[in-house]
Design an enzyme around this catalytic site. Sequence first.
Site: not given
Length: 547
Positions: A78, A119-121, A191, A439, A464
């Site tokens: 992202d 990570c995110d998704k 992160c 985002e 984010s």
Amino acid sequence: MRSDEVKKGIDRVAHRALLKALGVTDDEMDKPFIGVANAYNTIVPGHMTLDKLTQAVKEGVYAAGGVPFEFGIIGICDGIAMGHEGMCFSLPSRELVADTIEAMVEAHRFDGLVVVASCDKIIPGMLMAMLRLNIPAIAVTGGPMPYERVGGEKVSIKDAFEAAGMYKAGKLDDAGLKLYEDYCAPYCGSCQGLYTANSMQILTETLGLSLPYCSTSPCPSSRKLRIAKQSGKRVVELVMQNIKPLDFVNERSFENAITMDMLVGGSTNTVLHLPAIAKEAGIRLSLDLFDEISRRTPHIVSIDPASKEMVVDLDESGGVPMLIKKARKYFHDEMTVSGKTLYEIAEMAVLRGRDIIASPDNPLHKEGGIAILKGNLAENGAVIKAAAVSEDMMRFEGTAKVYDSEKEALNAILDGKVEEGDVVVIRYMGPKGAPGMPEMLLPTAAISGLGLQKVALITDGRFSGATRGPCIGHVSPEAAVGGNIALVEDGDKISIDIPARKLEVKLSDEELAERRAKWKPKEKELKGYLAKYAKLVRGAEEGAALL
């Protein structure tokens, strides 16, 4: 075993021949076949060491008497996708992850499944697949990135995003900017702060779908490798015992996940992902449930972007087990993939360093870290990370400055056209409108970096997890389907009241109706996956899941 469908019987001679082409031996034909979904790639810092974790998983599977088969899954960063058209693909990739895992597992009749992601998704997509398939399965999450320091202060990727605004404001010179660039993402891992990736790792552990301490064990640690190997062993045990995710994941498990989200002040993206994951289990999570749990749950730990503490600091404080131990009365004692209940896991909690977790009896905030706002600007709801909002901005009224794209808004902010007392409105950024609900981190980071203290931002897009301040996202209905956010004009007064859960544009019903009569939807030429996605996606209040 499910895998007998591809390896047993006279009519499976060709199947066995193909398996033997892979090196599978005759005796291995009698063992459980375990699929290992690996999201390793070399473009995502959180995923660049997943090959090592996956190897440890496979060693664990072998050691426990199974046969692992690794297959690849996509993963989008992202951060790298931020601020350009690529961000429109981030949230939609969640569904691709879920669908491709489903296809691989069903096509090859695996007996069990291990998903490996950071990570995110990717994590939400993998959890969706686990519950949809409902075969013995376990998740291995990659863990947080450790931090470095600049000027004696801990820094994270959030600081790198905000550095552009600081440079523009004359607070950083070229050398200072380079330091942020060189030290804000110094290792592998998700992160550093409590952004979406680490939030979802913590919620995965709380749901009971990964082993204890998996979520907060740092990416480069040997402990992470040991957890991966243990997970490989555990999935074989799950197959032997025929224990499937939906045997222990239920409505109370999701209430536990929402509770954890509120205790830690997680990313607002969790309000999209948890409903989409729950939907795969036949469970509906409403925004009202999030708000109900938020109102009764204290916020007890403050992590970047809300403070300078990082997720590795939370790990030293005992991680998820310690959070459950301290806030035990807020959790249901549900079973987990480890074979232990949450309360049993809590008793294993170990404090190894500073204790950054407050007592629920003396919390940082009496209510949870995420709030759901409603009003004539968000009739179906909107989301804000209240834990990252200063006390003097919990109630705010400002003047609308309206933009129909992120780029337009970012340019205006950096050009000094946004002033104290303004409310930046970025619309047509929703699931259908953008499409893909990108985002808005660059505009919010610019506001923070420029030092604007009395500016709010409202969008039908997302934020984010690194976003901080009075930033309200997921406004629903979105502009593309005629939500009232489409009717806002420059100069309108907008009122935000987080304690009262209100988001209002100061217009009468008659004024809104008059503007609606003149409104026309924006047409957008789409192709490929996004064209399909825009037709099928639901609203943000339903997790932006597909029909």
